[in-house]
Design an enzyme around this catalytic site. Structure first.
Site, mmCIF file in Angstrom:
data_model
loop_
_atom_site.group_PDB
_atom_site.id
_atom_site.type_symbol
_atom_site.label_atom_id
_atom_site.label_comp_id
_atom_site.label_asym_id
_atom_site.label_seq_id
_atom_site.Cartn_x
_atom_site.Cartn_y
_atom_site.Cartn_z
ATOM 1 N N CYS A 46 0.824 -1.210 0.000
ATOM 2 C CA CYS A 46 0.000 0.000 0.000
ATOM 3 C C CYS A 46 0.857 1.259 0.000
ATOM 4 C CB CYS A 46 -0.936 0.006 1.197
ATOM 5 S SG CYS A 46 -1.871 1.543 1.354
ATOM 6 N N LYS A 55 -2.288 7.051 -5.851
ATOM 7 C CA LYS A 55 -3.131 8.230 -5.606
ATOM 8 C C LYS A 55 -2.354 9.516 -5.830
ATOM 9 C CE LYS A 55 -5.871 5.014 -4.630
ATOM 10 N NZ LYS A 55 -5.483 3.702 -5.205
ATOM 11 N N ILE A 182 -7.524 -1.308 -10.287
ATOM 12 C CA ILE A 182 -6.157 -0.948 -10.678
ATOM 13 C C ILE A 182 -6.104 -0.506 -12.136
ATOM 14 C CG2 ILE A 182 -3.804 -1.822 -10.963
ATOM 15 C CD1 ILE A 182 -4.399 -3.742 -8.605
ATOM 16 N N ARG A 266 -4.624 -9.328 -7.785
ATOM 17 C CA ARG A 266 -3.453 -9.617 -6.969
ATOM 18 C C ARG A 266 -3.603 -10.986 -6.309
ATOM 19 N NH1 ARG A 266 -0.055 -5.492 -6.454
ATOM 20 N NH2 ARG A 266 0.899 -6.402 -4.592
ATOM 21 N N ALA A 313 -6.349 -1.896 1.743
ATOM 22 C CA ALA A 313 -5.493 -1.566 2.882
ATOM 23 C C ALA A 313 -6.309 -1.334 4.149
ATOM 24 C CB ALA A 313 -4.661 -0.326 2.556
ATOM 25 N N HIS A 438 -24.362 23.125 3.566
ATOM 26 C CA HIS A 438 -24.627 23.568 2.189
ATOM 27 C C HIS A 438 -23.694 24.726 1.857
ATOM 28 C CE1 HIS A 438 -26.874 24.708 -1.409
ATOM 29 N NE2 HIS A 438 -26.826 25.963 -0.974
#
Length: 461
Positions: A46, A55, A182, A266, A313, A438
């Site tokens: 991870c 990310k 992925i 995986r 993860a 809001h």
């Protein structure tokens, strides 16, 4: 070899990834003596080859899209290109900071770390670097690896996510084998970086584990972005030369590109680690446990990607904490797999928790399930961001919400409330009474529950 008499540690953890280090940290926090064995870097897939670096790439891709589309918002920008050296430096700096923080945390909890690849050699012992490390309890968290298909060799222009994360250039074109999380995330990155991308998926939909309504909307969004995909046909073979890869499908279609990314899931890292020799039950390499993550052998537990189910993860974190608390006698509540949130961090994002409509009808019966979709077009913040999508709720008729499914920009940040709704078995009327700020996208969850409770505000009956 070290003295093997007696028990040196309360807990010996084999594997320093998400599940393993969570078990170690929580065990130490509960006053247990803990040994943590890791052959690579603490943090595992991870931190170093998965969640975090991908990310980071996706955020860089978002910046590229924002620069490209600035004029839409009245901000005139120019995208001069993608500097992969700079992107990788940014990515690696994020990983390095988190890695340093994790190392400090492990040290502060006085966890004994053994660097090396361990093997289970007894019901209460792991051998590493010729040393026998014994423990009253053993936690196995040896993680997963990027799988391929039989006869499909990785090398050259045929790569997995491991090699894709290390690329120092942007492919002009890429074929991605696998349209799950992925594959979809790399498709999103590379398209934002300017590549031509085609996804090959043997199942009928992209992100096939999601609710079908989300999968279809996801396909429409990818098609609009110019990401190609071929669904429902299996991969047959690939050849490569200096010019690129040449992929053939079973229906005879062929595709050419610079690279083939193999993203077919995986597999568990369990081979050759002594698990079967010590009596553990394996199925296709996965370690079988009961709901309390016990293997049925001695005081041996398993966590994370080697346990059948979602390979995430945060599932590993939760399982590691659970096992440590189980060992400490706290009798924690078993983790409900359907209550674990799932996010695909592409553009658009997909986020969900609980049962899909199809699964809910299979379990409860078609007549006992009710659904509602709230279009993000009615959400002020989504209009500001320029994103499309929707929130889909699945509930038992006259009962609680059992599924929350969302698609749109940044919806992964909303799934926390969705998790609370599903796991606490909230009724739409319960959530409808909550006040959501809001303008936020989070407000869309409130609006959806208002509508399902029969009192829509910014949605039609």
């Amino acid at each position: 070899m070290a003295d093997t008499t007696g028990t040196a540690f309360d807990i010996v953890v084999l594997g320093g990834g998400s599940g393993g280090y969570a078990a170690a940290l929580r065990g130490a926090q509960l006053g247990k003596s803990v040994a943590l064995i890791e052959g690579g870097k603490l943090g595992g897939t991870c931190l170093h080859n998965g969640c975090i670096p991908t990310k980071a790439l996706l955020h860089a891709a978002e910046i590229a899209d924002n620069a490209r589309d600035g004029a839409h918002f009245g901000v005139h920008t120019e995208l001069k290109g993608i500097d992969m050296a700079g992107v990788n430096q940014y990515k690696e700096s994020v990983v390095a900071r988190l890695y340093k923080g994790l190392q400090g945390l492990i040290k502060s909890r006085k966890i004994t770390v053994f660097e090396g690849y361990g093997k289970l050699v007894d019901k209460n012992a792991v051998e590493v670097n010729g040393q026998r490390v014994t423990g009253e309890n053993i936690v196995l968290g040896t993680g997963s690896y990027a799988r391929s298909l039989p006869g499909l060799d990785i090398g050259g222009r045929v790569i997995t996510s491991d090699q894709a994360l290390q690329l120092d250039w942007v492919p002009r074109s890429a074929i991605i084998l696998g349209g799950g999380v992925i594959g979809s995330e790399f498709a999103s990155v590379w398209r934002s970086f300017g590549a031509d991308v085609t996804i090959i998926e043997a199942l009928p939909h992209l992100v096939p584990n999601e609710d079908e309504a989300l999968s279809k909307a996801f396909e429409r969004a990818f098609r609009k972005r110019g990401i190609g995909f071929n669904l429902g046909v299996r991969f047959q073979g690939v050849t490569q030369d200096d010019n690129g890869v040449h992929v053939t499908l079973e229906d005879g279609k062929t595709f050419d590109a610079d690279l083939l990314l193999v993203a077919v899931g995986r597999g568990p890292v369990t081979a050759g680690l002594g698990y079967e020799e010590q009596g553990l039950t394996l199925d296709r390499g996965f370690v079988i446990t009961d709901e309390r993550l016990h293997t049925g052998v001695g005081n041996i537990y398993a966590v994370g990607d080697i346990v059948p189910g979602l390979q995430l993860a945060h599932r590993g974190f939760a399982q590691g904490i659970f096992v440590a608390e189980q060992i400490a006698g706290l009798n924690p509540q078993p983790i409900v797999e359907s209550g674990i949130p799932r996010v695909t961090y592409s553009d658009p994002e997909v986020a969900s928790v609980g049962l899909t409509e199809a699964k809910a009808k299979e379990i409860h019966g078609a007549d006992a399930v009710e659904t509602l979709e709230y279009n993000l077009g009615g959400n002020g913040k989504s209009q500001i961001l320029g994103t499309a999508g929707f929130v889909k709720l699945v509930r038992q008729k006259d009962g609680p919400v059992i599924g929350v499914h969302m698609i749109g920009a940044r919806v992964g940040e909303l799934i926390g409330e969705g998790q609370l709704i599903v796991n606490w078995e909230a009724y739409p009327e319960d959530v409808a009474n909550l006040v959501h700020a809001h303008p936020t996208q989070n407000e869309a969850l409130g609006e959806a529950h208002l509508a399902l409770a029969g009192k829509p505000l910014h949605a039609h009956n």
